[in-house]
Design an enzyme around this catalytic site. Structure first.
Site, mmCIF file in Angstrom:
data_model
loop_
_atom_site.group_PDB
_atom_site.id
_atom_site.type_symbol
_atom_site.label_atom_id
_atom_site.label_comp_id
_atom_site.label_asym_id
_atom_site.label_seq_id
_atom_site.Cartn_x
_atom_site.Cartn_y
_atom_site.Cartn_z
ATOM 1 N N ASP A 184 0.828 -1.164 -0.047
ATOM 2 C CA ASP A 184 -0.089 -0.096 -0.041
ATOM 3 C C ASP A 184 0.847 1.289 -0.041
ATOM 4 O OD1 ASP A 184 -2.456 -1.565 0.261
ATOM 5 O OD2 ASP A 184 -1.613 -2.075 2.271
ATOM 6 N N LYS A 233 1.814 2.154 -5.263
ATOM 7 C CA LYS A 233 2.712 2.091 -6.564
ATOM 8 C C LYS A 233 1.810 2.479 -7.750
ATOM 9 C CE LYS A 233 3.042 -2.531 -4.880
ATOM 10 N NZ LYS A 233 2.735 -2.570 -3.503
ATOM 11 N N GLY A 256 -4.577 -4.325 -4.253
ATOM 12 C CA GLY A 256 -5.880 -3.419 -4.344
ATOM 13 C C GLY A 256 -5.352 -2.298 -4.738
ATOM 14 N N HIS A 257 -5.799 -1.757 -5.932
ATOM 15 C CA HIS A 257 -5.633 -0.306 -6.321
ATOM 16 C C HIS A 257 -6.751 0.096 -6.387
ATOM 17 C CE1 HIS A 257 -3.664 -2.849 -9.216
ATOM 18 N NE2 HIS A 257 -4.449 -2.424 -10.067
ATOM 19 N N GLN A 314 2.020 -6.487 -3.633
ATOM 20 C CA GLN A 314 2.495 -6.455 -2.128
ATOM 21 C C GLN A 314 3.715 -5.829 -1.850
ATOM 22 O OE1 GLN A 314 1.241 -9.773 -3.418
ATOM 23 N NE2 GLN A 314 -0.838 -8.844 -2.889
HETATM 24 P P1 IMP Z 1 -2.554 -13.080 1.989
HETATM 25 O O1 IMP Z 1 -1.697 -12.342 0.949
HETATM 26 O O2 IMP Z 1 -4.002 -12.724 1.801
HETATM 27 O O3 IMP Z 1 -2.144 -14.467 2.345
HETATM 28 O O4 IMP Z 1 -2.140 -12.094 3.428
HETATM 29 C C1 IMP Z 1 -0.763 -12.460 3.925
HETATM 30 C C2 IMP Z 1 -0.585 -11.020 4.519
HETATM 31 O O5 IMP Z 1 -0.260 -10.084 3.376
HETATM 32 C C3 IMP Z 1 -1.579 -10.422 5.443
HETATM 33 O O6 IMP Z 1 -0.904 -9.624 6.463
HETATM 34 C C4 IMP Z 1 -2.013 -9.373 4.358
HETATM 35 O O7 IMP Z 1 -2.679 -8.172 5.060
HETATM 36 C C5 IMP Z 1 -0.963 -8.999 3.640
HETATM 37 N N1 IMP Z 1 -1.133 -8.552 2.344
HETATM 38 C C6 IMP Z 1 -1.674 -9.026 1.229
HETATM 39 N N2 IMP Z 1 -1.698 -8.474 0.148
HETATM 40 C C7 IMP Z 1 -1.594 -7.109 0.483
HETATM 41 C C8 IMP Z 1 -1.534 -5.871 -0.087
HETATM 42 O O8 IMP Z 1 -1.905 -5.704 -1.183
HETATM 43 N N3 IMP Z 1 -1.312 -4.778 0.678
HETATM 44 C C9 IMP Z 1 -0.985 -4.832 1.986
HETATM 45 N N4 IMP Z 1 -0.943 -6.189 2.520
HETATM 46 C C10 IMP Z 1 -1.422 -7.091 1.909
#
Ligand code: IMP
Length: 429
Positions: free
Chosen positions: A13, A16, A40-41, A223
């Site tokens: 977040d 990007k 998510g954007h 991420q």
């Molecule tokens: P997962 O990717 O759903 O398995 O989540 C694993 C960890 O990555 C968790 O702490 C999520 O909140 C974090 N996470 C996954 N995608 C994002 C993103 O796009 N932004 C911020 N945190 C993320």
């Protein structure tokens, strides 16, 4: 010609999209190489604002070919929903290309994501619940379903049987859930095949040919560095390679092709989900950053954890990714603070650490050592050159640059698309 990678330098977040927007008119291809619909954007088209989770942001730029490459896990239902939503708003999404080798997130991956989190109790990761981890686990365990399997019913059935064999024991005997029926899963996946077929290609070959032909290709990391499965705060990470190396394995392009590595870093820090976060704030400064910076998750709506800028993390990201340029985002959110603390090192049980401690337990109880920088009160959202920034804001940026391991080439100064100060060209300069 240029292959450019954009990665998050913190816990995600970082904004990007701002950097992608800045480059978009000069790009030919935008590639999503890791993750799935956990990203998510927020996208603004005309007066409408909505969130994209799976599609690469390049889908919004006319003329750009958006690519979902092999390193991604694809929830096909979500893919179609996002394509339909964009089509309904008049966008042409027909250029999208999806790798035949990308893995599929099936309904059972979402189920398992949620039940495992519940089962972990206090030790939960705080996942997005989208089935990301279980889909990657199947990939590594060699019981995954790939996009190409959808076009051969026999193979698909064998693979789904293989994938569900162990899982049904687990779901029924451990988690007390009903067994998942092979026929239902196969029927659902087959129902996607015809619509998907024209989008599917050998994306590694496609990107190779594009680079050979001198096209500009942007690899957009989902991420971030600190959520990378190898280099992040394991186990509080996502399940993919979110660092620059992931752009090579996740797309089938040789690593030496990647010329420019752009790290996106916010002028403060945020994180969603569980895990260590040394500069986290629990006071009114935290509330200020969260409210002013609108720090609520795009995917889950969760309030983000917030804290001050952490220079050792930026340095770590510069090293792990080979960052050539930083884009510093959301500098305007700090406007009005009398002084701005920056974490320059950690204290771990009385010992100073200038770099991230390799031992995860040390990182869990690291406390930040801060240096304070004077703030500014001037509105900076209209700044377009470095000289437009107030002296204290300039000094803050220069100080961060000195401690973060790479030059800061652009600075986000407001929510508007053009609210950015460019110091060095991110493609040529
Ligand atoms: P997962 O990717 O759903 O398995 O989540 C694993 C960890 O990555 C968790 O702490 C999520 O909140 C974090 N996470 C996954 N995608 C994002 C993103 O796009 N932004 C911020 N945190 C993320």
């Amino acid at each position: 010609m240029p292959a450019i990678v954009i990665v998050g330098a913190q816990w995600g977040d970082e904004g990007k999209g701002k950097a992608t927007d800045l480059l978009s008119s000069r790009l030919d291809y935008v590639v999503k190489f890791n993750g799935g619909n956990n990203a998510g954007h927020t996208v603004v088209i005309g007066d409408e604002k909505y969130a994209l989770h799976l599609l690469p942001s390049g889908i919004l730029t006319p003329g750009v070919v958006p690519v979902i490459s092999n390193g991604v896990v694809v929830d096909i239902e979500v893919l179609f929903e996002e394509l339909d939503a964009l089509t309904a708003r008049g966008l042409d999404v027909s250029k999208l290309v999806v790798s035949a080798n990308a893995h599929v997130i099936a309904s059972y991956h979402r189920t398992i994501d949620k039940v495992t989190e519940r089962f972990l109790g206090k030790r939960q990761i705080g996942t997005t619940g989208r089935g990301i981890g279980p889909a990657y686990a199947d990939k590594i365990n060699r019981v995954g379903i790939r996009i190409q399997d959808l076009f051969d019913e026999n193979i698909l059935r064998q693979k789904v049987e293989g994938a569900l064999h162990q899982k049904n024991h687990l779901l029924v005997k451990v988690y007390n859930r009903r067994a998942i029926l092979v026929n239902e899963v196969v029927a659902e996946l087959l129902s996607y095949a015809e619509r998907l077929r024209p989008m599917v290609a050998d994306t590694s070959l496609l990107l190779h040919q594009a680079l050979e032909a001198g096209k500009t290709v942007l690899f957009e990391g989902g991420q971030a560095t600190m959520l990378d499965v190898d280099h992040g705060t394991y186990p509080f990470v996502t399940s993919s390679s979110a660092t620059a190396g992931g752009a090579a394995t996740g797309s089938g392009i040789g690593p030496a092709r990647l010329e420019r590595i752009i790290g996106i870093v916010k002028a403060y820090t945020t994180r969603v989900g569980s895990g260590p976060f040394p500069t986290e704030l629990f006071d009114e400064n935290g509330d200020f950053l969260r409210e002013t910076g609108h720090e609520f998750g795009t995917t889950t709506g969760r309030p983000r954890r917030v804290g001050w800028y952490d220079a050792p993390i930026a340095r770590y990201a510069a090293r792990i990714n080979g960052i050539t340029d930083f884009v510093l985002t959301k500098l305007d959110i700090l406007t009005g603070l009398p002084t701005i603390p920056v974490c320059v090192a950690y204290n771990v049980d009385g010992v100073r650490f200038d770099e991230l401690p390799v031992n995860q337990s040390d990182f869990h109880h690291a406390t930040p050592i801060y240096e304070e920088f004077p703030g500014w009160t001037e509105d900076i959202t209209g700044a377009r050159t470095f000289d437009d920034l107030p002296k204290n804001a300039q000094d803050y940026v220069i100080a961060l640059e000195g401690m973060s391991g790479s030059r800061i080439s652009a600075i986000g100064v407001g929510p508007a698309r053009d609210a950015i100060v460019v110091r060095h060209d991110l493609i040529g300069g």
